[in-house]
Each structure stands twice: as C-alpha cells, then as structure tokens.
Design a protein around this motif. Structure first.
Motif, short mmCIF file in Angstrom:
data_model
loop_
_atom_site.label_atom_id
_atom_site.label_comp_id
_atom_site.label_asym_id
_atom_site.label_seq_id
_atom_site.Cartn_x
_atom_site.Cartn_y
_atom_site.Cartn_z
N ASP A 1 0.85 -1.19 0.00
CA ASP A 1 0.00 0.00 0.00
C ASP A 1 0.88 1.24 0.00
O ASP A 1 1.62 1.49 0.96
N MET A 2 0.82 2.00 -1.06
CA MET A 2 1.68 3.17 -1.20
C MET A 2 1.29 4.31 -0.27
O MET A 2 2.08 5.25 -0.11
N TYR A 3 0.11 4.25 0.32
CA TYR A 3 -0.34 5.33 1.21
C TYR A 3 0.05 5.08 2.67
O TYR A 3 -0.28 5.90 3.53
N ILE A 4 0.70 3.97 2.96
CA ILE A 4 1.19 3.69 4.31
C ILE A 4 2.60 4.26 4.42
O ILE A 4 3.49 3.90 3.63
N GLY A 5 2.81 5.09 5.39
CA GLY A 5 4.10 5.77 5.52
C GLY A 5 5.21 4.84 5.97
O GLY A 5 6.32 4.88 5.41
N ASP A 6 4.97 4.02 6.98
CA ASP A 6 5.99 3.12 7.51
C ASP A 6 6.04 1.87 6.65
O ASP A 6 5.09 1.08 6.61
N ASN B 1 5.05 -1.84 7.61
CA ASN B 1 3.65 -2.23 7.76
C ASN B 1 3.01 -2.61 6.43
O ASN B 1 1.83 -2.96 6.41
N THR B 2 3.76 -2.54 5.34
CA THR B 2 3.21 -2.93 4.04
C THR B 2 3.59 -4.37 3.73
O THR B 2 4.61 -4.87 4.21
#
Length: 620
Positions: A244-249, A252-253
C-alpha cells in the motif's frame, strides 16, 4: 685438474718412491695407516693428499740395519738430509705444475672474487625468478577460457541481466527491451536462437534474473514493484504482492511500493528469495506462498527514505548485503531467528492500516555498516561476497570498484578507479577459483566500446582487459562448465556473449556450436491455421474483411469518426440530465426526475416551444 697433470704428478710420486726405496714405502704405509678411517674418510683421501705428522727419525731407524748395533748419529743425519732433498725437489716440481695450471685458468678467463661470484649467482637467481613469473603469467592466460566466442543476438536494446542454471544447460537473458529469452544448449543449433521469448511486464526493463537452487524455476525482477516467478519452460507461476503506497511506515506494508532494483533466489533454500527496491527496503519472500517473511529497513544516518540500489546473498545464504543510494553498505546475519514480529511495536498500528494481520518479521539495525563506501548520490550497482565471506567487492556508479575485508571495514583493501559506468546495474563477480575479480565498463560514446576487466585478487592489480562492442553490464563466470557469460549493448542493440575454450571448458555453448541449423526447403508450407478464413455469411463481429474491401471500409469508418468529432457539444441541451456532468444523460430513469416531470417542474429545453414562450410575453 686435467688428466695430463694427474699423470705427471703420479709419475713424480713413482720416481720419488724408487729413489727413497723402502723408506719411501714405509713412509707411504705409515701415512695410510697412521689413523683409522671409515669408508667415507677413505673416499675423501682419494680426492686429495692427507698430511700426516710422522717421526722421520723413527723411519730412518727402521730403514737402517740393526744387527751391527745402534746407528751412529752422522749416518742418521746424512740419510735424513738426503730424504729432505728429495722431498724438497718433489715439492718444487709440484709447485711448478700448480703455477702452470693457474696460468691456464687466467688465460681462460679473468679471476673473480667471492663477492663477485655471489653477485653473479644472485643475478642468475633473479633472472630465473623472472622467467618463472613470465611462464606463470603465460600459463594463467592459457588457463582462461577466452579463445572462442558465441554471440547470442535478438535483443533490440542492451542486455542488463543474465543467468545460467546450476547444471549449465539453460541460459536466461533480459534487457531494456522488456524481453526475456530462454536458450537451451541441449537443443540449440549454431544459429543460437532462443526457444522461448516473452515480455515480463510491459514498459518495465529487466533488472535481475535468478535461478532457484534446484533449477526448476527462476525469478524475474523488473522495474515494477511486483517481480514474477516462472517455471523452467517460461510459464508464469505467480506474482509478488504489491504494498500500500499510502502507508508511511514501510514495515507495515505487505510488499514493495516502488520499482525494484534487484533480487536473488536463496543459494541453498529453494523456498526463499530476496528483493530490494527504491522504497528503501529489502524484503525476504516465501516462494511457496509468494508472501513476504521479513522486511529489512537499512539503518540511516538521518530520517528519510533512501533507495536500496543493490543487494546480494553470501555463498551459503547466511549473510545479506545491501548498497544504498547514500553510498552506504550494510550487512545482516540472517541465520537462526532473524528479526522480530512487525505486529509488536511500542506504538500501536493505526486501525486504518490493519487491513491484514502482519505475520512477517521486521529488522532495522545492521550487523556491519560501511559509511561513505562510495560517493553519495551515485548508485552502488553490484555487491558480491567471496565463498569464505571474508572479502566483499562493490561496484559503484562513481566509476570505481572496491575490495573490502569483512573482518575490518575501516578502509578498503584496494580501489580501482576510472571504470566508466553508465548503467545502474553494472555487475562484478569472482572467478570460480576466486583468483580473479571481473567487472565491466561502459562506452561513453556511441561509436566506442566497453570492456571486461580482470583484477588479481591477491596482488590487487589489473591483469587483463577484453574489449567488447557496446557497454558491458551483466557478467557471470559459471564454475561447472568454465565459461564466461557477458551481457552488453546500447540503446540500439544488445547481445549476450559466451566466452569459452575447447580445452578448458565443457558442455554449454560447445554443444550448440557443432550443430548446423536446418536449411530452408522450397517445399516448406505455412500452417493452415495461420491463413485467414473469409466467410461472408458470418456475423459482423466474426467476419473477416475480404481482400480489397479493407481500404474502402476503413475510409468510410474514418469519415464517420471525423464527422462525429466535428459534431458540436450540446451541453445542457442534451436529452435527460444527471450523468457525466450533463443534463439528461441518464435518460430520465431516476425517481427524482420522474417526480419532477410528472409535476411539471422538470422540462427538457428541446421539448419547449420557443416561439410560444416569446409570444406569451408579447402583451407585456
């Protein structure tokens, strides 16, 4: 000493013995038996005369008769004097012989001192050592499989990835033309054509190719975030998950969120592989389920995201090395329990990010770090570890190749400069015996060429350069068949070259060179299914245009399209409203439109009589 001199001395001794008579014989016998000697000493006596202290007075007494009483002193002195004269004369003659021999030696050549002789011996030893070194260099050149070459063509752009399975039977090539080609040496002819060619991911160049340890599948890494897995025949088996490109850390992807820069199958475990990406992570994957097992985030000097440009396994898979865009090289020991669960953290993961259970591990701190290994801002194009894990080589976009001792990483063992690099994945590798280090150089100009350069690992100096057309990018020296694989090219064409020697190499390209391709036959026919079938009674969607009608129908369709293009947009005057930002595009099927129409609150402008509306206000 010459034979003539020996004969002369022997004759002198015989004359002396005849003059001395019994006294001479007694003197000779006493000289021989004065001291007991073993066989070795007797052999030494044969080499040269032995000087023995003998009581000459006792010898004279033994020579004179004893039946008339004791010898008087005058007779004893006279006998002693006569013997001394004989011995002196013999000694003078021996001295004359030795002087003559010395004169002969001087005429043959000038005499040299011991120091001069030692210096000459050292010079001779140095010359012998130089000759031995030259012979060794010639033998090393003969040991390299460079006498023959097989060119594999077909790519329209540079070949940036190359891989040969462990058995040395199937070769993979990939390039910037987005294509992967599979060559089978067992069935390939001398024309060197692949038996399968396909595009992995449209619009993404091939970055890395890697075979599994068993050779039944391979990993194809492209510039996309989702590498793919293929079987031995080139059939797709699966694709990695995208994060998920919208997860910053990034921990967690569940996958990469940016383009991949490299990847490698585990050298021992067929169920494990590793990839690196521009999202700043290295991910270890379960190749059975195609899900990630571990997320490795390199330790950075300051907060932010830094691209990982290269990564590799050690020969046993116990060590993972990664190179970053900031010039840093980091190493992790992945044996045993590696990392901690990504679901456990001091700060709870937001509920919006908990779309799935995080059943993978997470690692950040590296076991060893080399800061400023290469110039910051330039890619580290390749990393390679020796079999014992004690030496690491790194190829950089700063036109250098560096050798490191993993036990002491403060300073590099050697730095080789002026190695042109224009490709972000220029590779380097060890020879099978790890005596040489190989890397490629790029061509700075269109009409120039690159080269394959070989360095001696022990002496850390360049030993050979091989010129190649185009830039040299991919390199592999296969240990089993002893052949060097080179991927090169430019923006216009790409080739894969196989260097081998009939005396030193085996199988591989040598199997295909001796097979001639089948010549063309005038009676060859095309397959019937390849020809079009014209059926005028078929449905329009399945009907093939007849020959000669294609151009006319195409012109008609083009005219209709052009007419449609020039039709003005009706805007709000279009019938109905609601869809696409225009009124009436839904055809009045909505309940709201139905209610408004029935109550006279919604009217289509096209249904309204404009003249009646104007006349209605005429009296005003």
């Amino acid at each position: 000493m010459s034979s003539d001199d020996d004969d002369e001395l022997a004759a002198m001794r015989r004359q002396r013995a005849s003059r001395l008579g019994a006294a001479g014989a007694t003197l000779t016998s006493l000289r021989r038996h004065a001291q007991p000697k073993d066989d070795a000493d007797q052999e030494e006596d044969d080499v040269g005369p032995q000087v023995v202290d003998v009581d000459e007075e006792a010898l004279l007494r033994a020579h004179l008769p004893t039946s008339f009483g004791a010898a008087d002193a005058e007779g004893l002195a006279a006998a002693k004097a006569s013997i001394a004269e004989v011995l002196k004369a013999d000694a003078d003659r021996e001295d004359d012989v030795m002087q003559n021999r010395g004169a002969e030696v001087q005429e043959a050549g000038p005499s040299r001192s011991l120091g001069e002789k030692a210096g000459d011996d050292n010079e001779e030893e140095e010359e012998e050592e130089e000759e031995e070194e030259e012979e060794e260099e010639e033998e090393e050149k003969e040991e390299l499989p460079l006498s023959h070459e097989l060119v594999l063509e077909g790519h329209t752009k540079a070949v940036t990835a190359i891989a040969l399975d462990d058995a040395g039977a199937r070769l993979l090539t990939g390039g910037h033309d987005y294509m992967v080609k599979i060559f089978d040496f067992g069935g390939m002819k001398s024309d060197a054509k692949p038996f399968r060619s396909f595009e992995v991911d449209e619009g993404h160049p091939i970055v890395s190719l890697s075979w599994s340890p068993s050779g039944d599948a391979f990993l194809a890494v492209t510039g996309s975030p989702q590498p793919k897995v293929y079987n031995r025949e080139g059939k797709e088996q699966g694709q990695f998950v995208r994060g998920d490109m919208y997860i910053g850390d990034q921990k967690n992807t569940k996958g990469h969120v940016a383009g991949c820069t490299g990847g490698q199958w585990h050298p021992v475990d067929k169920l494990t592989a590793m990839t690196c990406s521009s999202d700043g992570t290295v991910r270890v994957w379960d190749m059975d389920q195609l899900v990630q097992k571990t997320v490795i985030k390199p330790q950075l000097a300051k907060p932010g995201r830094v691209q990982v440009t290269a990564a590799c396994y050690g020969s046993t898979g116990h060590v993972v090395a990664a190179g970053l865009m900031d010039g840093t090289i980091q190493l992790w020991d992945v044996r045993g329990k590696f990392g901690r669960s990504a679901a456990i953290e001091q700060v709870a993961v937001p509920s919006q990010q908990m779309v799935a259970r995080q059943d993978w591990n997470y690692v950040s701190s590296a076991h060893k770090i080399i800061r400023s290994a290469h110039v910051a801002g330039s890619e580290i194009t390749c990393l390679a570890l020796s079999r014992d894990g004690h030496q690491l080589i790194s190829r950089g976009g700063d036109d250098t190749l560096k050798a490191w001792d993993t036990r002491s990483l403060k300073q590099p063992l050697a730095v080789f400069e002026d190695l042109d690099t224009t490709f972000a994945n220029t590779q380097a590798c060890f020879s099978p015996d790890e005596r040489l280090i190989l890397t490629g150089t790029s061509a700075r100009k269109a009409d120039a060429g690159g080269s394959v350069i070989m360095f001696d690992r022990r002496e850390l100096k360049m030993v050979r350069r091989l010129g190649m057309p185009g830039s040299v990018i991919a390199l592999q020296w296969h240990p089993r068949i002893n052949q060097i694989l080179v991927g090169s090219g430019d923006r216009k064409a790409g080739q894969a070259r196989i260097l081998y020697s009939p005396l030193l190499s085996q199988r591989g390209a040598m199997l295909a060179v001796g097979r001639k391709p089948r010549p063309a036959n005038p009676f060859d026919m095309l397959v019937a299914s390849a020809l079009p079938i014209y059926n005028p009674n078929a449905l329009p969607m399945y009907r093939e245009p007849m020959p000669g009608q294609r151009k006319r129908k195409t012109a008609e369709s083009d005219a209709a399209e052009n007419k449609q293009k020039h039709k003005p947009d009706l805007g709000s005057a279009a019938p109905g409203m609601g869809a696409g930002g225009k009124l009436g595009s839904t055809g009045g099927t909505l309940l709201t439109q139905y209610v408004l129409k029935t109550h006279g609150l919604l009217k289509n402008p096209l249904d309204e009589d404009v003249r009646a509306s104007i006349l209605r206000h005429a009296g005003e």
